[in-house]
Design a protein around this motif. Structure first.
Motif, PDB file in Angstrom:
ATOM      1  N   THR A   5       0.856  -1.182   0.000  1.00  0.00           N
ATOM      2  CA  THR A   5       0.000   0.000   0.000  1.00  0.00           C
ATOM      3  C   THR A   5       0.888   1.226   0.000  1.00  0.00           C
ATOM      4  OG1 THR A   5      -0.132   0.082   2.422  1.00  0.00           O
ATOM      5  CG2 THR A   5      -1.840  -1.172   1.258  1.00  0.00           C
ATOM      6  N   THR A   6       0.413   2.290  -0.613  1.00  0.00           N
ATOM      7  CA  THR A   6       1.154   3.539  -0.649  1.00  0.00           C
ATOM      8  C   THR A   6       0.165   4.661  -0.939  1.00  0.00           C
ATOM      9  OG1 THR A   6       3.105   4.659  -1.585  1.00  0.00           O
ATOM     10  CG2 THR A   6       1.725   3.410  -3.123  1.00  0.00           C
ATOM     11  N   GLU A   7       0.661   5.857  -1.124  1.00  0.00           N
ATOM     12  CA  GLU A   7      -0.196   6.997  -1.426  1.00  0.00           C
ATOM     13  C   GLU A   7       0.388   7.769  -2.588  1.00  0.00           C
ATOM     14  OE1 GLU A   7      -2.459  10.759   0.796  1.00  0.00           O
ATOM     15  OE2 GLU A   7      -1.507   9.141   1.939  1.00  0.00           O
ATOM     16  N   ILE A   8      -0.437   8.080  -3.568  1.00  0.00           N
ATOM     17  CA  ILE A   8       0.010   8.827  -4.739  1.00  0.00           C
ATOM     18  C   ILE A   8       0.156  10.296  -4.340  1.00  0.00           C
ATOM     19  CG2 ILE A   8      -0.468   9.448  -7.127  1.00  0.00           C
ATOM     20  CD1 ILE A   8      -0.133   6.457  -6.760  1.00  0.00           C
ATOM     21  N   PRO A   9       1.364  10.841  -4.367  1.00  0.00           N
ATOM     22  CA  PRO A   9       1.541  12.248  -3.994  1.00  0.00           C
ATOM     23  C   PRO A   9       1.107  13.186  -5.116  1.00  0.00           C
ATOM     24  CG  PRO A   9       3.655  11.285  -4.575  1.00  0.00           C
ATOM     25  CD  PRO A   9       2.639  10.173  -4.654  1.00  0.00           C
ATOM     26  N   ALA A  10       0.856  14.439  -4.756  1.00  0.00           N
ATOM     27  CA  ALA A  10       0.344  15.409  -5.727  1.00  0.00           C
ATOM     28  C   ALA A  10       1.301  15.616  -6.890  1.00  0.00           C
ATOM     29  CB  ALA A  10       0.052  16.737  -5.028  1.00  0.00           C
ATOM     30  N   ASN A  11       2.601  15.498  -6.659  1.00  0.00           N
ATOM     31  CA  ASN A  11       3.565  15.769  -7.721  1.00  0.00           C
ATOM     32  C   ASN A  11       3.680  14.638  -8.748  1.00  0.00           C
ATOM     33  OD1 ASN A  11       5.165  14.440  -5.406  1.00  0.00           O
ATOM     34  ND2 ASN A  11       6.632  14.326  -7.080  1.00  0.00           N
ATOM     35  N   TRP A  12       2.858  13.577  -8.580  1.00  0.00           N
ATOM     36  CA  TRP A  12       2.804  12.513  -9.586  1.00  0.00           C
ATOM     37  C   TRP A  12       1.441  12.437 -10.266  1.00  0.00           C
ATOM     38  CZ3 TRP A  12       6.582  10.176 -11.986  1.00  0.00           C
ATOM     39  CH2 TRP A  12       7.831  10.069 -11.374  1.00  0.00           C
ATOM     40  N   LEU A  13       0.634  13.469 -10.096  1.00  0.00           N
ATOM     41  CA  LEU A  13      -0.687  13.477 -10.710  1.00  0.00           C
ATOM     42  C   LEU A  13      -0.664  14.168 -12.068  1.00  0.00           C
ATOM     43  CD1 LEU A  13      -2.974  14.433  -7.671  1.00  0.00           C
ATOM     44  CD2 LEU A  13      -2.612  12.150  -8.652  1.00  0.00           C
ATOM     45  N   GLN A  14      -1.590  13.768 -12.934  1.00  0.00           N
ATOM     46  CA  GLN A  14      -1.895  14.505 -14.164  1.00  0.00           C
ATOM     47  C   GLN A  14      -3.407  14.712 -14.159  1.00  0.00           C
ATOM     48  OE1 GLN A  14      -0.700  12.357 -17.670  1.00  0.00           O
ATOM     49  NE2 GLN A  14      -1.736  10.477 -17.079  1.00  0.00           N
ATOM     50  N   GLY A  15      -3.822  15.869 -13.726  1.00  0.00           N
ATOM     51  CA  GLY A  15      -5.245  16.090 -13.520  1.00  0.00           C
ATOM     52  C   GLY A  15      -5.702  15.381 -12.258  1.00  0.00           C
ATOM     53  N   ARG A  16      -6.761  14.581 -12.378  1.00  0.00           N
ATOM     54  CA  ARG A  16      -7.312  13.927 -11.198  1.00  0.00           C
ATOM     55  C   ARG A  16      -6.816  12.505 -11.008  1.00  0.00           C
ATOM     56  NH1 ARG A  16     -12.555  11.171 -12.174  1.00  0.00           N
ATOM     57  NH2 ARG A  16     -12.797  10.812 -14.413  1.00  0.00           N
ATOM     58  N   THR A  17      -5.864  12.078 -11.807  1.00  0.00           N
ATOM     59  CA  THR A  17      -5.362  10.714 -11.678  1.00  0.00           C
ATOM     60  C   THR A  17      -3.849  10.685 -11.727  1.00  0.00           C
ATOM     61  OG1 THR A  17      -5.602   8.447 -12.518  1.00  0.00           O
ATOM     62  CG2 THR A  17      -5.363  10.205 -14.155  1.00  0.00           C
ATOM     63  N   ALA A  18      -3.287   9.590 -11.275  1.00  0.00           N
ATOM     64  CA  ALA A  18      -1.843   9.419 -11.314  1.00  0.00           C
ATOM     65  C   ALA A  18      -1.354   9.321 -12.757  1.00  0.00           C
ATOM     66  CB  ALA A  18      -1.449   8.159 -10.549  1.00  0.00           C
ATOM     67  N   TYR A  19      -0.162   9.833 -13.004  1.00  0.00           N
ATOM     68  CA  TYR A  19       0.493   9.665 -14.302  1.00  0.00           C
ATOM     69  C   TYR A  19       0.574   8.171 -14.615  1.00  0.00           C
ATOM     70  CZ  TYR A  19       4.786   8.836 -17.001  1.00  0.00           C
ATOM     71  OH  TYR A  19       5.714   8.358 -17.877  1.00  0.00           O
ATOM     72  N   GLY A  20       0.190   7.802 -15.846  1.00  0.00           N
ATOM     73  CA  GLY A  20       0.104   6.392 -16.215  1.00  0.00           C
ATOM     74  C   GLY A  20       1.407   5.634 -16.098  1.00  0.00           C
ATOM     75  N   GLY A  21       2.524   6.297 -16.390  1.00  0.00           N
ATOM     76  CA  GLY A  21       3.814   5.630 -16.250  1.00  0.00           C
ATOM     77  C   GLY A  21       4.127   5.289 -14.803  1.00  0.00           C
ATOM     78  N   LEU A  22       3.720   6.160 -13.874  1.00  0.00           N
ATOM     79  CA  LEU A  22       3.932   5.871 -12.456  1.00  0.00           C
ATOM     80  C   LEU A  22       3.080   4.680 -12.027  1.00  0.00           C
ATOM     81  CD1 LEU A  22       5.066   6.744  -9.615  1.00  0.00           C
ATOM     82  CD2 LEU A  22       2.849   7.844  -9.302  1.00  0.00           C
ATOM     83  N   SER A  23       1.792   4.673 -12.385  1.00  0.00           N
ATOM     84  CA  SER A  23       0.921   3.556 -12.024  1.00  0.00           C
ATOM     85  C   SER A  23       1.473   2.240 -12.570  1.00  0.00           C
ATOM     86  CB  SER A  23      -0.499   3.790 -12.562  1.00  0.00           C
ATOM     87  OG  SER A  23      -1.039   4.989 -12.067  1.00  0.00           O
TER      88      SER A  23
END
Length: 256
Positions: free
Chosen positions: A19-37
């Motif tokens: 488990t982890t948390e997606i930080p704001a600096n890895w978002l693109q709009g309202r979702t995580a950047y696809g490469g990060l996911s």
């Protein structure tokens, strides 16, 4: 800013992943950047068994938005003598956000040696080049970029990119986080910014244990079909010495 390395280091292990948390600096709009996911899913998949062969293929479905606390799980679908198939999912409070299938495969003896790929002929940016880095509150703030604008076609992105904080990162995880860093090529068809969303991503790894120099990868995305709100694009990725290391396709929804 939270780097991918920090994100993985602080993840809480579970029986099936972490488990982890997606930080704001890895978002693109309202979702995580696809490469990060995709990179997080791969990190979980590689925990399933300690002796997996090299990654050769990934099929990624961007099912829904991912942000905030997430749970990453991985399951072995099958492992034979040469290949292992592992599924990894990422869930958030909104439900399933990402589903991936990774294929790991050992090198096989073969009578076939066929390779028509050619070096790109484009050198990485020099040390004094003017690089672009996105704002810190957006996922592009984790990368350096250098555009080859004059060399790119009308519906093509061609851009050198590197992850800024990459020391000690698993090379295959780095490849996944880098591979989706370009905007969809269909954006080049519009005179103004238009909302888009990646739907699927298929990537094949041509060079096991990919490596490059100074973190630089040449990224290409090109679309030759965009209509009815759907665009299909081809994608390729080269190392700094011009070797083609990955190629793939992506389906993109275009809202405008």
């Amino acid at each position: 800013m939270t780097s991918l390395i920090d994100l993985l280091a602080s993840a809480q292990r579970t029986d099936t992943g972490f488990t982890t948390e997606i930080p704001a600096n890895w978002l693109q709009g309202r979702t995580a950047y696809g490469g990060l996911s995709s990179a997080l899913a791969l990190a979980a998949a590689k925990q399933v068994e300690p002796d997996l062969p090299p990654l050769r293929s990934a099929q990624v479905a961007f099912v829904g938005p991912l942000s905030g606390p997430v749970t990453v799980t991985a399951t072995k679908l099958r492992r034979g003598r040469n290949a292992a198939f592992i599924q990894a999912d990422i869930m958030s409070e909104a439900g399933l956000g990402l589903r991936t299938n990774f294929v790991f495969m050992s090198r096989l003896e073969s009578a076939i040696e066929h390779d028509t790929t050619a070096p790109t002929g484009f050198a990485p940016p020099p040390a004094d080049a003017e690089l672009y880095t996105g704002p810190k509150e957006f996922f592009t703030g984790n990368f350096n970029f250098f555009d080859l604008k004059a060399e790119a076609g009308p519906t093509q992105w061609l851009r050198w990119g590197r992850l800024i904080d990459r020391a000690g990162l698993d090379p295959e995880v780095e490849l996944m986080v880098m591979g989706d860093a370009l905007p969809p090529a269909s954006l080049k068809l519009f005179a103004k910014m238009t909302p888009v969303s990646s739907l699927t991503w298929q990537v094949n790894i041509l060079q096991p244990a990919p490596a490059t120099t100074d973190g630089w990868w040449l990224l290409e995305a090109e679309t030759d079909s965009a209509r009815g709100g759907y665009s299909s694009q081809t994608m390729r990725m080269w190392s700094a010495d011009g070797t083609l290391v990955a190629e793939g396709m992506q389906g993109v929804a275009v809202f405008g």
